[in-house]
Design a protein around this motif. Structure first.
Motif, mmCIF file in Angstrom:
data_model
loop_
_atom_site.group_PDB
_atom_site.id
_atom_site.type_symbol
_atom_site.label_atom_id
_atom_site.label_comp_id
_atom_site.label_asym_id
_atom_site.label_seq_id
_atom_site.Cartn_x
_atom_site.Cartn_y
_atom_site.Cartn_z
ATOM 1 N N GLY A 269 45.169 34.724 40.374
ATOM 2 C CA GLY A 269 44.161 35.401 41.174
ATOM 3 C C GLY A 269 44.648 36.590 41.971
ATOM 4 N N ASP A 270 45.966 36.809 42.038
ATOM 5 C CA ASP A 270 46.472 37.951 42.803
ATOM 6 C C ASP A 270 45.994 39.284 42.227
ATOM 7 O OD1 ASP A 270 48.422 36.747 44.856
ATOM 8 O OD2 ASP A 270 48.978 35.761 42.992
ATOM 9 N N ALA A 271 45.621 39.289 40.959
ATOM 10 C CA ALA A 271 45.161 40.527 40.324
ATOM 11 C C ALA A 271 43.662 40.740 40.481
ATOM 12 C CB ALA A 271 45.520 40.502 38.829
ATOM 13 N N LEU A 272 42.959 39.782 41.103
ATOM 14 C CA LEU A 272 41.499 39.869 41.209
ATOM 15 C C LEU A 272 41.083 40.499 42.540
ATOM 16 C CD1 LEU A 272 40.613 36.305 39.868
ATOM 17 C CD2 LEU A 272 40.622 38.471 38.600
ATOM 18 N N CYS A 273 39.830 40.893 42.588
ATOM 19 C CA CYS A 273 39.271 41.524 43.802
ATOM 20 C C CYS A 273 38.152 40.636 44.325
ATOM 21 C CB CYS A 273 38.757 42.916 43.436
ATOM 22 S SG CYS A 273 38.070 43.782 44.845
ATOM 23 N N PHE A 274 38.250 40.222 45.594
ATOM 24 C CA PHE A 274 37.325 39.227 46.135
ATOM 25 C C PHE A 274 36.373 39.759 47.191
ATOM 26 C CE2 PHE A 274 41.165 36.826 44.850
ATOM 27 C CZ PHE A 274 40.602 35.976 43.920
ATOM 28 N N SER A 275 36.406 41.035 47.499
ATOM 29 C CA SER A 275 35.472 41.559 48.503
ATOM 30 C C SER A 275 34.993 42.932 48.061
ATOM 31 C CB SER A 275 36.133 41.656 49.879
ATOM 32 O OG SER A 275 37.060 42.716 49.930
ATOM 33 N N ALA A 276 33.761 43.253 48.445
ATOM 34 C CA ALA A 276 33.183 44.535 48.054
ATOM 35 C C ALA A 276 34.013 45.696 48.578
ATOM 36 C CB ALA A 276 31.750 44.630 48.577
ATOM 37 N N ALA A 277 34.492 45.595 49.818
ATOM 38 C CA ALA A 277 35.271 46.691 50.401
ATOM 39 C C ALA A 277 36.579 46.892 49.654
ATOM 40 C CB ALA A 277 35.529 46.400 51.873
ATOM 41 N N ALA A 278 37.259 45.808 49.295
ATOM 42 C CA ALA A 278 38.531 45.914 48.593
ATOM 43 C C ALA A 278 38.343 46.460 47.190
ATOM 44 C CB ALA A 278 39.209 44.549 48.537
ATOM 45 N N CYS A 279 37.256 46.071 46.539
ATOM 46 C CA CYS A 279 37.002 46.547 45.177
ATOM 47 C C CYS A 279 36.716 48.046 45.158
ATOM 48 C CB CYS A 279 35.823 45.797 44.556
ATOM 49 S SG CYS A 279 36.150 44.051 44.261
ATOM 50 N N GLU A 280 36.017 48.516 46.176
ATOM 51 C CA GLU A 280 35.687 49.945 46.241
ATOM 52 C C GLU A 280 36.930 50.789 46.444
ATOM 53 O OE1 GLU A 280 32.839 50.293 49.321
ATOM 54 O OE2 GLU A 280 31.187 49.496 48.142
ATOM 55 N N SER A 281 37.952 50.219 47.092
ATOM 56 C CA SER A 281 39.165 51.000 47.376
ATOM 57 C C SER A 281 40.099 51.088 46.183
ATOM 58 C CB SER A 281 39.911 50.375 48.558
ATOM 59 O OG SER A 281 40.395 49.083 48.231
ATOM 60 N N LYS A 282 39.836 50.297 45.142
ATOM 61 C CA LYS A 282 40.721 50.298 43.982
ATOM 62 C C LYS A 282 40.308 51.346 42.952
ATOM 63 C CE LYS A 282 42.425 45.575 44.193
ATOM 64 N NZ LYS A 282 42.620 44.309 43.480
ATOM 65 N N ALA B 130 51.045 32.115 45.942
ATOM 66 C CA ALA B 130 50.203 32.888 45.036
ATOM 67 C C ALA B 130 48.783 32.327 45.022
ATOM 68 C CB ALA B 130 50.772 32.855 43.615
ATOM 69 N N ILE B 131 47.826 33.183 44.674
ATOM 70 C CA ILE B 131 46.457 32.718 44.469
ATOM 71 C C ILE B 131 46.402 32.053 43.096
ATOM 72 C CG2 ILE B 131 44.045 33.412 44.259
ATOM 73 C CD1 ILE B 131 44.657 35.778 46.074
ATOM 74 N N PRO B 132 45.881 30.834 43.010
ATOM 75 C CA PRO B 132 45.860 30.136 41.715
ATOM 76 C C PRO B 132 45.117 30.915 40.635
ATOM 77 C CG PRO B 132 45.280 28.648 43.507
ATOM 78 C CD PRO B 132 45.320 30.025 44.094
ATOM 79 N N ASN B 133 45.343 30.536 39.390
ATOM 80 C CA ASN B 133 44.662 31.117 38.240
ATOM 81 C C ASN B 133 44.971 32.608 38.106
ATOM 82 O OD1 ASN B 133 42.770 30.671 36.017
ATOM 83 N ND2 ASN B 133 41.354 31.972 37.144
ATOM 84 N N ALA C 270 40.480 35.227 48.826
ATOM 85 C CA ALA C 270 41.708 36.016 48.910
ATOM 86 C C ALA C 270 42.767 35.338 49.770
ATOM 87 C CB ALA C 270 41.399 37.408 49.468
ATOM 88 N N GLY C 271 42.386 34.351 50.574
ATOM 89 C CA GLY C 271 43.337 33.731 51.483
ATOM 90 C C GLY C 271 43.742 32.319 51.125
ATOM 91 N N ILE C 272 43.261 31.793 50.015
ATOM 92 C CA ILE C 272 43.610 30.427 49.623
ATOM 93 C C ILE C 272 44.712 30.492 48.583
ATOM 94 C CG2 ILE C 272 42.760 28.229 48.733
ATOM 95 C CD1 ILE C 272 39.948 29.104 49.545
ATOM 96 N N ARG C 273 45.907 30.148 48.974
ATOM 97 C CA ARG C 273 47.082 30.294 48.114
ATOM 98 C C ARG C 273 47.761 28.945 47.883
ATOM 99 N NH1 ARG C 273 48.775 35.641 47.604
ATOM 100 N NH2 ARG C 273 47.372 37.076 48.679
ATOM 101 N N MET D 172 37.588 27.319 41.571
ATOM 102 C CA MET D 172 37.733 25.910 41.201
ATOM 103 C C MET D 172 39.195 25.460 41.320
ATOM 104 S SD MET D 172 34.774 24.631 40.659
ATOM 105 C CE MET D 172 35.265 23.077 39.900
ATOM 106 N N ALA D 173 40.125 26.333 40.949
ATOM 107 C CA ALA D 173 41.543 25.998 41.098
ATOM 108 C C ALA D 173 41.918 25.872 42.570
ATOM 109 C CB ALA D 173 42.401 27.065 40.411
ATOM 110 N N GLN D 174 41.343 26.717 43.408
ATOM 111 C CA GLN D 174 41.614 26.633 44.841
ATOM 112 C C GLN D 174 41.014 25.367 45.451
ATOM 113 O OE1 GLN D 174 39.913 30.552 45.484
ATOM 114 N NE2 GLN D 174 41.888 31.331 46.204
ATOM 115 N N LEU D 175 39.801 25.010 45.017
ATOM 116 C CA LEU D 175 39.176 23.789 45.514
ATOM 117 C C LEU D 175 39.975 22.551 45.113
ATOM 118 C CD1 LEU D 175 35.444 24.693 44.878
ATOM 119 C CD2 LEU D 175 36.474 24.203 47.108
ATOM 120 N N ALA D 176 40.634 22.624 43.950
ATOM 121 C CA ALA D 176 41.486 21.514 43.540
ATOM 122 C C ALA D 176 42.620 21.303 44.540
ATOM 123 C CB ALA D 176 42.047 21.767 42.139
ATOM 124 N N LEU D 177 43.094 22.396 45.168
ATOM 125 C CA LEU D 177 44.128 22.280 46.199
ATOM 126 C C LEU D 177 43.556 21.711 47.496
ATOM 127 C CD1 LEU D 177 45.875 25.770 45.788
ATOM 128 C CD2 LEU D 177 46.668 23.576 44.875
#
Length: 337
Positions: free
Chosen positions: A324-337, A319-322, A311-314, A70-75
């Protein structure tokens, strides 16, 4: 001459008068010799507009993802936002359901653009859920026009009360088996094997409604269809009558439900299955990644569709709003953490 004909003529005249608006807005300083730009045909069609879509939140919603979207859509500032359903987990008693809806409503309350609701199976499967939807939001299926474009919002859980009660019980049984025996075992249950689980249900009354809407809006320059489950995949359904009316006109269909992105063409028309905007990941089913979709409609029948990964809306700071840099937005990226 009818009132509609007069109105259409006035509108056409107004649009012609605005056709060079972009050129008139462009006022460069004096330039001698070659010009440092390609041309002055700006993409400023007065019929153009952009709206956004978000996908499923359920199936194990991950904290802060939707708030970040929602913060990204506001941009991005679309003219409005629409969903493909599954906005709450559902399944609780009246007070629990109200609490879930109040949570969703609070998260969209500050949006500067209108947010239009589309229902999913988590939202309106039971009689109680449908009753509560009606109290809070009115019709489950409906339509609207925006700048001569027609929008159809379907209800993919539209079945008899008896079948609904039966499916709710089967679904609860399947959930318990999923918890104890796993996803594959749940797929072998009566609910897992049901046609309604995959492609939902459309009643004859709903088909009647949209067939009439389409007949009454035959002048729309494009039609968008929003539905939670891919109702066109049913082997036999009243949706076939809606599709039969749609096939003679340009249209685009969007659905959710599966949590994995997929693009297909049916009757030469785009059918797009969105992934998630904070819902559970199912990477075995395909591209399972958080995104929003921007749709731009131009003059006549020009439609551009862009999927933007969260992950690409900054913002302007990079920075990713809210946070968001600490969040995980894809299944592949989450599995690697």
């Amino acid at each position: 001459m009818s009132k509609n004909s007069i109105l259409a003529g006035v509108l056409a005249f107004a649009l012609v008068g605005q056709s060079n608006a972009g050129e008139l807005d462009f006022a460069p300083g004096p330039v001698a010799g070659p010009l440092p730009w390609t041309h002055e045909n700006f993409d400023s069609d007065p019929q153009k507009f952009t709206f956004a879509i978000h996908s499923d939140l359920t199936g194990g919603e991950r904290p802060e993802i939707f708030a970040t979207a929602m913060a990204q859509l506001a941009l991005l500032r679309p003219e409005f936002l629409i969903s493909v359903g599954d906005l709450i987990d559902g399944g609780g008693d009246r007070d629990e359901l109200i609490g879930e809806w109040e949570s969703y409503d609070a998260r969209i309350e500050g949006a500067r653009f209108p947010v239009l609701y589309v229902s999913g199976n988590h939202d309106v499967s039971s009689e109680l859920e449908r009753e509560l939807w009606g109290e809070r939001y009115g019709p489950i299926y409906y339509h609207f026009r925006y700048r001569d474009v027609l929008f159809l919002v379907l209800d993919s859980e539209d079945m008899t009360s008896e079948r609904r009660v039966e499916l709710v019980k089967q679904r609860l049984d399947a959930i318990e088996i999923h918890k104890t025996q796993g996803a594959e075992a749940a797929l072998t249950t009566p609910y897992g094997q049901s046609a309604e689980k995959q492609s939902g249900a459309i009643s004859e009354a709903q088909a009647d409604y949209f067939v009439k809407v389409l007949a009454d809006n035959s002048d729309a320059r494009h039609t968008f269809l929003f539905v939670h489950k891919p109702v066109w995949e049913a082997s036999s359904s009243p949706y076939a009558r809606i599709e039969g009316t749609l096939k003679a006109r340009p249209f685009t269909a969007f659905n959710g439900h599966v949590h994995a992105y997929a693009y297909t063409q049916r009757m030469g028309r785009d059918h797009i299955q969105l992934a998630t905007t904070g819902g559970g990941f199912f990477p075995d089913l395909g591209m399972s990644e958080d995104h929003v979709t921007l749709v731009t409609v131009g003059g006549e029948d020009e439609v551009s569709i862009a999927n933007l990964m969260l992950a690409g809306i900054r913002d302007k700071t990079g920075a990713i709003p809210n946070n968001g840099d600490a969040l995980c937005f894809s299944a592949a990226a989450c599995e690697s953490k």
